[in-house]
Scaffold this active site. Structure first.
Site, mmCIF file in Angstrom:
data_model
loop_
_atom_site.group_PDB
_atom_site.id
_atom_site.type_symbol
_atom_site.label_atom_id
_atom_site.label_comp_id
_atom_site.label_asym_id
_atom_site.label_seq_id
_atom_site.Cartn_x
_atom_site.Cartn_y
_atom_site.Cartn_z
ATOM 1 N N CYS A 18 -0.063 -3.989 4.902
ATOM 2 C CA CYS A 18 -0.005 -2.715 5.606
ATOM 3 C C CYS A 18 1.367 -2.496 6.227
ATOM 4 O O CYS A 18 1.645 -2.959 7.333
ATOM 5 C CB CYS A 18 -1.087 -2.655 6.674
ATOM 6 S SG CYS A 18 -1.039 -1.101 7.581
ATOM 7 N N CYS A 48 1.292 -0.712 9.622
ATOM 8 C CA CYS A 48 0.887 -1.506 10.791
ATOM 9 C C CYS A 48 2.016 -2.447 11.210
ATOM 10 O O CYS A 48 2.261 -2.657 12.388
ATOM 11 C CB CYS A 48 -0.309 -2.398 10.492
ATOM 12 S SG CYS A 48 -1.485 -1.704 9.390
ATOM 13 N N ASP A 49 2.680 -3.046 10.238
ATOM 14 C CA ASP A 49 3.571 -4.164 10.552
ATOM 15 C C ASP A 49 5.052 -3.886 10.308
ATOM 16 O O ASP A 49 5.909 -4.622 10.792
ATOM 17 C CB ASP A 49 3.183 -5.386 9.694
ATOM 18 C CG ASP A 49 1.732 -5.794 9.921
ATOM 19 O OD1 ASP A 49 1.260 -5.623 11.055
ATOM 20 O OD2 ASP A 49 1.091 -6.258 8.977
#
Ligand code: NAP
Length: 348
Positions: free
Chosen positions: A168, A171-172
């Site tokens: 992801c 997200c990261d």
């Protein structure tokens, strides 16, 4: 007392079915998922996959662009009904999901931040057990648990999860370890191209590793990646091993050609996998008919019926073909109407 409708899942399918069943005064109970580390790692936290994306350009009703110009340029002269329009810059995935959740809550939907881990479809009403140990009975169930990202399955890939390996980018990707460094994305579909495009905002270079010589992504997205100055597409290649150390996490990858036996190493501080999805149906194994990939099978054309009467499925959990937010929301609406009619026919 048994619930009339329990909805499992909290993506567009889950919230659309909650909006419809709550407006029909069926007082649905939604299990939106638990906020566990395991769910975080496998991408199954509440609000689903859209909560892991950035802008959503193709969900109808959220145009990007300056609305003031539009207001003076088209359609009927009186546009007073648009004057207070709150959306002028499109919508992000997380925002869209929160709006859907709020819309469901507005009509009295109740929500448990918990996973369903076991179901008994032989009992009537059905019996459900949650991760937190809660037991619930339900006359109808709408399954809308969606799907999650796949990984390659390399040992070195699991070793560096959370140390540079991710499925992801949104997200990261903004983490300091990825800033101004070369990064790797694996895959050739829309997800891979979208992730590469997003990561290119932070990275010095993004290597997009694809096993063929043509991207699967839609033409417009593929073209964007091919023309992007920071994205380098590594054609006809697969990952042999993710390279790294305990101290530094990911430091690169060894890749292997699919046309000859050659290998080469790429330096990278991040390794993002975007190679498709698996439906979240493990807790239903052996209890409902599924296809060979584990997606729930709709048993009647144009209906969300499953192989168990009174259990309906909506969204990506039953769709390995369209997999769009709008189709998930559409089938969520269909499941709600199917559940409502089923309850009415049974006099419940
Ligand atoms: P996908 O379209 O199934 O693409 C998966 C990609 O991963 C393919 O290019 C595939 O290669 C590659 N792949 C699969 N297994 C692999 C392996 N073991 N090793 C190396 N490569 C592997 O999946 P997706 O990109 O997640 O997209 C899913 C659906 O969501 C699609 O319908 C897509 O259009 C949609 N989507 C849309 C948007 C958007 O419109 N903004 C964004 C994201 C996703 P091959 O090509 O060789 O099979």
């Amino acid at each position: 007392m048994a619930e009339k409708v329990v909805i499992i899942g909290s993506g567009p399918a889950g919230w659309a079915s909650a909006i419809y069943t709550s407006r029909a005064a069926l007082e649905p109970l939604v299990f939106e998922g638990a906020q566990t580390e395991e769910n975080r790692l496998q991408g199954t936290l509440p609000l689903g996959q859209l909560a892991l994306t950035t802008e959503v350009e193709n969900y109808p009703g959220f145009p990007a662009g300056d609305l003031s110009t539009y207001l003076t340029s088209s359609l009927p002269a009186d546009k007073s009904y648009l004057a207070d329009m709150h959306k002028k810059e499109g919508v992000s995935g997380p925002e869209l999901m929160e709006l859907m959740r709020k819309q469901a809550l507005n009509f009295g939907t109740r929500v448990e931040t918990d996973d369903i881990v076991d179901v008994d479809f032989d009992a009537r009403p059905f019996k459900l057990t949650s991760l937190a140990g809660k037991e619930v009975e339900a006359h109808t169930i709408i399954i809308a648990t969606g799907a999650r990202a796949n990984y390659l399955g390399l040992e070195s890939e699991s070793r560096f999860k959370n140390q540079g390996v991710s499925a992801c980018a949104v997200c990261d990707g903004a983490l300091p370890r990825f800033r101004n460094k070369p990064l790797i994305v694996v895959g050739g579909g829309d997800s891979a191209v979208e992730e590469a495009d997003y990561l290119a905002k932070f990275a010095s270079t993004v290597y997009l590793i694809h096993r063929r010589d043509e991207l699967r992504a839609s033409k417009i997205m593929a073209q964007r990646a091919i023309e992007h100055p920071k994205i380098e597409i590594v054609w006809n290649s697969v990952v042999d091993e993710v390279l790294g150390t305990d101290a530094d996490g990911v430091t690169g990858a060894r890749i292997k050609s699919t046309v000859d036996e050659s290998t080469r190493e790429l330096d990278a501080s991040g390794f993002f996998v975007a190679i498709g999805h698996t439906p979240n149906t493990a807790f239903l194994k052996g209890k409902l008919e599924m296809n060979d990939k584990g997606y729930i099978r709709w048993t009647t054309a144009q209906r969300t019926y499953t192989s168990v009467e009174g259990v309906f499925a909506a969204g990506d959990v039953a769709d390995d073909y369209y997999r769009q937010a709008i189709t998930a929301a559409g089938t969520g609406c269909m499941a709600a109407l199917d559940a409502e009619r089923y309850l009415a026919a049974k006099g419940i």
